[in-house]
Design a protein around this motif. Sequence first.
Motif, PDB file in Angstrom:
ATOM      1  N   TYR A  58       0.786  -1.256  -0.306  1.00 31.13           N
ATOM      2  CA  TYR A  58       0.185  -0.387  -0.477  1.00 31.13           C
ATOM      3  C   TYR A  58       0.658   1.286   0.239  1.00 31.13           C
ATOM      4  N   THR A  61       0.200   4.873  -2.606  1.00 28.93           N
ATOM      5  CA  THR A  61      -1.035   4.463  -3.046  1.00 28.93           C
ATOM      6  C   THR A  61      -1.894   4.884  -2.067  1.00 28.93           C
ATOM      7  N   ASN A  62      -2.869   5.462  -2.983  1.00 25.96           N
ATOM      8  CA  ASN A  62      -3.979   6.672  -2.209  1.00 25.96           C
ATOM      9  C   ASN A  62      -4.871   4.995  -2.167  1.00 25.96           C
ATOM     10  N   LYS A 105      -3.027   8.854   1.255  1.00 21.99           N
ATOM     11  CA  LYS A 105      -2.005   8.445   0.431  1.00 21.99           C
ATOM     12  C   LYS A 105      -1.397   7.582   1.548  1.00 21.99           C
TER      13      LYS A 105
END
Length: 119
Positions: A58, A61-62, A105
Motif C-alpha cells: 500500500y 498508494t491512495n 495516501k
Amino acid sequence: ERTVAVKFDQLNTFAYSPRPNTEAALWENQLPEDVKSERLQKLQRLSVQHATERSERYLGTNVEVLVEERNPKNADQVMGRTRQGRLVFFPGDIEELEGKLVDVKVTEARPWSLTGEMV
C-alpha cells in the motif's frame, strides 16, 4: 508450508491445548509444551513478516477509508478502515470526518495498520 504459500494478511494463533471430553485429549502421545511453544512462535514470526509484506504493497498508494473514530493513542489522528479491512491512521478532525469516506495516501506500513495523510 501452507502459510508460506498463502501469506495471510492476519492470523489468530494459539497453542494447542487438549479439550475436555474429546478423543484427542486422551491421546498418550501429546506434544511437549516446549515444542508447542516453539512452533507457535515460529508461526507468529512468519505471520508478522507476511503481514508486513502485505501492508507494504500500500505504500505510496491512495486508499479509500471509512473514518470510524479518533485514534485513542493520538488525539490529532483519526482511524478507519479500507474496503479490505486494513486499519489506517491519519491526521484529521473526528467531528468533521466520522462516518465519511475519504482518500488517504499511505506513507507508512506496519504489520497490522497503515499511516497516511488525507488527499
